[in-house]
Design a protein around this motif. Structure first.
Motif, PDB file in Angstrom:
ATOM      1  N   ALA A 123      20.615 -21.653 -25.474  1.00 38.12           N
ATOM      2  CA  ALA A 123      19.210 -21.541 -25.093  1.00 38.12           C
ATOM      3  C   ALA A 123      18.421 -22.658 -25.764  1.00 38.12           C
ATOM      4  CB  ALA A 123      18.656 -20.184 -25.502  1.00 38.12           C
ATOM      5  N   ASP A 124      17.292 -22.998 -25.152  1.00 38.34           N
ATOM      6  CA  ASP A 124      16.420 -24.033 -25.713  1.00 38.34           C
ATOM      7  C   ASP A 124      15.491 -23.486 -26.781  1.00 38.34           C
ATOM      8  OD1 ASP A 124      17.566 -25.791 -23.878  1.00 38.34           O
ATOM      9  OD2 ASP A 124      16.076 -25.282 -22.349  1.00 38.34           O
ATOM     10  N   GLY A 125      15.331 -22.176 -26.827  1.00 40.58           N
ATOM     11  CA  GLY A 125      14.458 -21.563 -27.814  1.00 40.58           C
ATOM     12  C   GLY A 125      14.611 -20.055 -27.790  1.00 40.58           C
ATOM     13  N   LEU A 126      14.060 -19.393 -28.809  1.00 43.91           N
ATOM     14  CA  LEU A 126      14.234 -17.961 -28.994  1.00 43.91           C
ATOM     15  C   LEU A 126      12.889 -17.233 -28.974  1.00 43.91           C
ATOM     16  CD1 LEU A 126      16.686 -17.968 -32.066  1.00 43.91           C
ATOM     17  CD2 LEU A 126      17.261 -18.131 -29.638  1.00 43.91           C
ATOM     18  N   ILE A 127      12.861 -16.059 -28.336  1.00 42.80           N
ATOM     19  CA  ILE A 127      11.750 -15.110 -28.435  1.00 42.80           C
ATOM     20  C   ILE A 127      12.292 -13.889 -29.161  1.00 42.80           C
ATOM     21  CG2 ILE A 127      10.142 -13.642 -27.176  1.00 42.80           C
ATOM     22  CD1 ILE A 127      10.281 -15.664 -24.870  1.00 42.80           C
ATOM     23  N   LEU A 128      11.638 -13.478 -30.235  1.00 45.53           N
ATOM     24  CA  LEU A 128      12.125 -12.383 -31.071  1.00 45.53           C
ATOM     25  C   LEU A 128      11.211 -11.179 -30.932  1.00 45.53           C
ATOM     26  CD1 LEU A 128      12.799 -14.498 -34.309  1.00 45.53           C
ATOM     27  CD2 LEU A 128      14.321 -14.130 -32.365  1.00 45.53           C
ATOM     28  N   LEU A 129      11.792 -10.018 -30.630  1.00 49.05           N
ATOM     29  CA  LEU A 129      11.038  -8.765 -30.511  1.00 49.05           C
ATOM     30  C   LEU A 129      11.638  -7.726 -31.452  1.00 49.05           C
ATOM     31  CD1 LEU A 129      10.514  -8.319 -26.652  1.00 49.05           C
ATOM     32  CD2 LEU A 129       9.007  -9.429 -28.305  1.00 49.05           C
ATOM     33  N   GLY A 130      10.789  -7.149 -32.315  1.00 49.93           N
ATOM     34  CA  GLY A 130      11.241  -6.138 -33.263  1.00 49.93           C
ATOM     35  C   GLY A 130      11.714  -6.785 -34.546  1.00 49.93           C
ATOM     36  N   TYR A 131      11.594  -6.042 -35.671  1.00 49.78           N
ATOM     37  CA  TYR A 131      12.052  -6.639 -36.922  1.00 49.78           C
ATOM     38  C   TYR A 131      12.475  -5.630 -37.972  1.00 49.78           C
ATOM     39  CZ  TYR A 131       7.133  -5.759 -38.134  1.00 49.78           C
ATOM     40  OH  TYR A 131       5.906  -5.180 -38.319  1.00 49.78           O
ATOM     41  N   GLY A 132      12.197  -4.333 -37.816  1.00 49.67           N
ATOM     42  CA  GLY A 132      12.621  -3.360 -38.823  1.00 49.67           C
ATOM     43  C   GLY A 132      11.964  -3.647 -40.162  1.00 49.67           C
TER      44      GLY A 132
END
Length: 382
Positions: A123-132
């Motif tokens: 992938a060219d980049g990351l989207i992060l959802l959630g983190y605890g």
């Protein structure tokens, strides 16, 4: 025209260079809106399709963004907070509009998820959802920054945080809800949700709530705050703990809708009516909030705009354009669980009923069913 149309054919008709056509069809902001619209119109007329493989080979990019979900405790096997599910549709549509594919991956916090998505050209980049737990999560974000990975996340916007965040104004949302409950005549307002630095969004909501109470000359006693993670089971257990403390309260502000729904079930099992005896409110406005009984008053986080901003911000980073963290405004959604909208006589009746409730020590509770032990959460049937 014979044969398959090319970008040079579009450039000839539009009176621009072939490189301008390529930039316009890839969504580059270097092409003005009028020129882009003319190029897109001609491309449609010629039934032109971008050769993504050739384009990606030239740019050394995959043409794919990766969405990483991080597990949350849930009653079923999904382990995905329902709040994020509503954001997924917006992210998917935004990727499609910009000509990107979306790779969705489910991650555990213990995994080495930060290591190789961009380096391996998945992938060219990351989207992060959630983190605890925020603190160990933050250390992995620092590694992403150090290795030059393009990423953006949904979460708190904090000073000196690693990377870029898109988030909700949790403080203002909590403040608005606290002020609303005070305006409804509630004076002893409990807060259910963990308020340590490991849970910065819940902490911001609590601080806004406490600020609203202080502005009204009221306090937020420690005895009326119970830690809880964002699950219905945790909300049920937290409400039972609150009741067991035998401290009077006439409202509950839950740090999430899931916590609120669990708390409503606990109150019902202890013979308390919502909102007549205790007002209950949440935060998030997940789809099931409107179908709770009674429908849940909550704070809306704009998941549609959030998804769009996550994608747009990540693409700016990939193109090495300026990008910054953004806070989206929170908005109250008033429904019946807070007692708003009733007649003056109904509100007076609610206050009288509250004085008789088991939330007030020494009073005789009204029971609709045998009460369970406050320490034993009641499983819910879906």
């Amino acid at each position: 025209m014979k044969g398959k149309a090319t970008s040079f054919d579009i450039a000839y008709r539009a009176g621009v260079s072939q490189s301008t056509v390529s930039r316009a069809l890839s969504g580059s902001p270097l092409v003005n809106a009028q020129t882009r619209q003319r190029i897109e119109r001609i491309a449609r007329e010629l039934n032109y399709k971008v050769d993504k493989n050739a384009s990606n080979l030239r740019s050394q990019q995959s043409g794919t963004l990766a969405l990483l979900f991080f597990e949350d405790p849930t009653p079923d096997e999904s382990h995905i907070n329902p709040f994020f599910l509503s954001m997924l549709g917006s992210i998917t549509r935004a990727c499609a509009r910009h000509g990107y594919d979306l790779l969705v991956s489910f991650q555990q916090f213990s995994d080495d998820w930060h290591a190789d998505y961009e380096d391996s050209r998945k992938a060219d980049g990351l989207i992060l959802l959630g983190y605890g737990d925020y603190m160990p999560y933050c250390s992995k974000l620092e590694k992403l920054v150090a290795q030059g990975t393009h990423f953006v996340r949904w979460g708190p916007v904090l000073p000196d945080q690693p990377g870029i965040s898109i988030g909700c104004d949790n403080h203002d949302g909590g403040k608005a809800m606290g002020a609303h409950l005070v305006a409804q005549g509630r004076r002893r307002i409990a807060f259910l949700g963990t308020i340590t630095p490991d849970c910065p969004e819940f902490l911001a909501r609590y601080r806004g709530h406490a600020e609203a109470l202080a502005a009204a000359g009221l306090s937020a006693p420690a005895a009326l705050q119970v830690d809880a993670i964002s699950t219905e089971e945790a909300g049920y257990a937290a409400a039972c703990t609150l009741l067991a403390r035998r401290q009077p309260f006439d409202a509950i502000f839950a740090a999430s809708d899931l916590i609120a729904m669990g708390a409503m079930q606990a109150l019902a099992d202890h013979g308390l009516r919502v909102p007549e005896d205790v007002a209950v409110t949440g935060f998030d406005d997940i789809p099931m909030a409107r179908f709770a009984q009674p429908p849940l008053t909550t704070v809306l986080q704009d998941t549609q705009r959030a998804g769009e901003l996550l994608v747009e911000t990540l693409l700016r980073l990939i193109r090495n354009e300026p990008a910054e963290s953004r806070l989206l405004p929170a908005r109250l959604v008033i429904r019946r669980s807070c007692g708003a909208g009733g007649s003056p006589s109904a509100r007076q009746g609610a206050r009288a009923a509250s004085a008789r409730s088991p939330a007030h020590p020494g009073k005789t509770p009204r029971r609709r069913a045998p009460a369970r032990s406050p320490s034993a959460p009641r499983p819910r049937t879906r």
